[in-house]
Design a protein around this motif. Structure first.
Motif, mmCIF file in Angstrom:
data_model
loop_
_atom_site.group_PDB
_atom_site.id
_atom_site.type_symbol
_atom_site.label_atom_id
_atom_site.label_comp_id
_atom_site.label_asym_id
_atom_site.label_seq_id
_atom_site.Cartn_x
_atom_site.Cartn_y
_atom_site.Cartn_z
ATOM 1 N N LYS A 96 0.854 -1.186 0.000
ATOM 2 C CA LYS A 96 0.000 0.000 0.000
ATOM 3 C C LYS A 96 0.889 1.235 0.000
ATOM 4 N N PRO A 97 0.624 2.209 -0.885
ATOM 5 C CA PRO A 97 1.440 3.433 -0.917
ATOM 6 C C PRO A 97 1.406 4.157 0.434
ATOM 7 N N PHE A 98 2.524 4.718 0.824
ATOM 8 C CA PHE A 98 2.659 5.358 2.134
ATOM 9 C C PHE A 98 1.550 6.369 2.412
ATOM 10 N N PHE A 99 1.244 7.201 1.450
ATOM 11 C CA PHE A 99 0.266 8.267 1.670
ATOM 12 C C PHE A 99 -1.177 7.742 1.774
ATOM 13 N N GLU A 100 -1.356 6.463 1.515
ATOM 14 C CA GLU A 100 -2.694 5.860 1.610
ATOM 15 C C GLU A 100 -2.845 4.950 2.829
ATOM 16 N N ILE A 101 -1.826 4.879 3.681
ATOM 17 C CA ILE A 101 -1.885 4.012 4.868
ATOM 18 C C ILE A 101 -2.486 4.803 6.025
ATOM 19 N N PRO A 102 -3.687 4.466 6.479
ATOM 20 C CA PRO A 102 -4.318 5.205 7.576
ATOM 21 C C PRO A 102 -3.762 4.763 8.932
ATOM 22 N N ASP A 103 -4.080 5.533 9.954
ATOM 23 C CA ASP A 103 -3.631 5.198 11.303
ATOM 24 C C ASP A 103 -4.024 3.779 11.692
ATOM 25 N N ALA A 104 -5.230 3.377 11.338
ATOM 26 C CA ALA A 104 -5.724 2.058 11.730
ATOM 27 C C ALA A 104 -4.834 0.945 11.194
ATOM 28 N N ASP A 105 -4.318 1.105 9.979
ATOM 29 C CA ASP A 105 -3.441 0.089 9.409
ATOM 30 C C ASP A 105 -2.103 0.040 10.139
ATOM 31 N N TRP A 106 -1.556 1.201 10.468
ATOM 32 C CA TRP A 106 -0.306 1.229 11.237
ATOM 33 C C TRP A 106 -0.486 0.504 12.558
ATOM 34 N N GLN A 107 -1.584 0.772 13.228
ATOM 35 C CA GLN A 107 -1.839 0.157 14.527
ATOM 36 C C GLN A 107 -2.089 -1.340 14.404
ATOM 37 N N ARG A 108 -2.827 -1.730 13.356
ATOM 38 C CA ARG A 108 -3.114 -3.157 13.157
ATOM 39 C C ARG A 108 -1.835 -3.935 12.876
ATOM 40 N N PHE A 109 -0.987 -3.410 12.023
ATOM 41 C CA PHE A 109 0.266 -4.094 11.709
ATOM 42 C C PHE A 109 1.149 -4.205 12.945
ATOM 43 N N PHE A 110 1.166 -3.160 13.762
ATOM 44 C CA PHE A 110 1.994 -3.192 14.966
ATOM 45 C C PHE A 110 1.465 -4.217 15.962
ATOM 46 N N PRO A 148 10.763 -1.757 2.284
ATOM 47 C CA PRO A 148 10.124 -1.740 0.963
ATOM 48 C C PRO A 148 9.227 -0.506 0.807
ATOM 49 N N VAL A 149 9.457 0.247 -0.224
ATOM 50 C CA VAL A 149 8.694 1.481 -0.424
ATOM 51 C C VAL A 149 7.217 1.188 -0.629
ATOM 52 N N GLU A 150 6.895 -0.037 -1.094
ATOM 53 C CA GLU A 150 5.497 -0.371 -1.362
ATOM 54 C C GLU A 150 4.740 -0.786 -0.101
ATOM 55 N N MET A 151 5.441 -0.981 1.022
ATOM 56 C CA MET A 151 4.758 -1.310 2.289
ATOM 57 C C MET A 151 5.654 -0.912 3.467
ATOM 58 N N VAL A 152 5.744 0.389 3.655
ATOM 59 C CA VAL A 152 6.591 0.942 4.709
ATOM 60 C C VAL A 152 6.127 0.482 6.087
ATOM 61 N N HIS A 153 4.812 0.373 6.267
ATOM 62 C CA HIS A 153 4.298 -0.045 7.577
ATOM 63 C C HIS A 153 4.735 -1.457 7.932
#
Length: 265
Positions: A96-110, A148-153
């Motif tokens: 997912k492009p960096f600018f399209e990753i919402p907070d919820a995705d960052w938190q879910r991945f973590f 990876p630039v395509e999935m920074v999270h």
């Protein structure tokens, strides 16, 4: 070389398929009693049935539960209060492009990729220290160093695992417990195979090995093996690190990346 794990109990999270499944099989082959984990009991039972047909050495038992949540970890710990070997393998990825990753995705991945291992290690490692022997392994990725630039999270979570593993290794220094990270490169897991089949228009007869070589050539050109690794190749490294033979290896980030990372160390 002492690779015998008879009498040892292991938990491999996310072990109903892919790399986790291959790790569970290798540990069982070395004689360990291996807990198979996944979110659903039906999928866990199916994995155990397959594994029993593939290995005749160690015992296999079901430990279903969602280790991505604190409640799920608590439930698992109530059923399996102690292990000798913990392999923190559960993880998710998603381009997912960096600018399209919402907070919820960052938190879910973590929560899934990082906190699952934190909670389980925090619960199990003290018992290992008390008994004077134990193995904790975090399945990180070359993406933890080569973001990876395509999935920074995703890359962020894999870097976090490296930091946690090193810090925990120093915390338990001198106790007989080792903590290490294993860094696979692009690997032909079930998820990757399904993704490539979709790219090939859903063709069941797609040449996955050829597609893998093409992917590596186009997207990971620094690879020295010039192909996707097999899950069994990653599992072999993990099994060694879990064995008595690896007693002097701790705090390490061990690469199974096919030489993709272009640095020494």
């Amino acid at each position: 070389m002492d690779l015998n794990l008879t009498g040892r109990t292991a938990l491999v999270t996310g072990s109903t398929g892919g790399i986790g499944y291959a790790i569970a099989r290798e540990l069982a082959d070395l004689g360990a009693r291996v807990g198979i984990n996944g979110r659903g009991a039906e999928r866990v039972d199916a994995a155990i049935s397959r594994l029993r047909a593939e290995t005749k050495a160690g015992e296999l038992f079901a430990v279903p539960g969602d280790v991505a949540t604190a409640a799920g970890v608590d439930d698992l710990l109530a059923r399996l209060p102690a292990v000798d070997i913990l392999v923190n393998n559960t993880g998710i990825f998603e381009p997912k492009p960096f600018f399209e990753i919402p907070d919820a995705d960052w938190q879910r991945f973590f929560e899934v990729n990082v906190m699952s291992g934190v909670r389980l290690s925090r619960a199990y490692a003290p018992g290992m220290v008390e008994r004077g022997w134990g193995r904790v392994v975090f399945i990180s990725s070359e993406s933890g160093l080569n973001i990876p630039v395509e999935m920074v999270h995703y890359g962020m979570t894999k870097t976090a695992q490296l930091a946690i593993a090193r810090g925990l290794a120093e915390t338990v220094a001198g106790t007989g417990v080792t903590v290490n990270s294993v860094l696979p490169g692009p690997t032909l897991s079930e998820g990757v195979a399904e993704f490539m089949k979709q790219m090939a228009g859903g063709a069941e007869d797609a040449d996955l090995h050829a597609m893998g070589r093409q992917f590596v050539a186009e997207h990971r050109p620094s690879s020295l093996i010039r192909r996707l690794a097999g899950v069994e190749e990653v599992a072999a490294m993990v099994a060694y690190v879990c064995s008595p033979a690896a007693s002097a290896t701790s705090g390490a980030a061990l690469r199974v990346d096919g030489g993709l990372l272009r640095h020494i160390g």
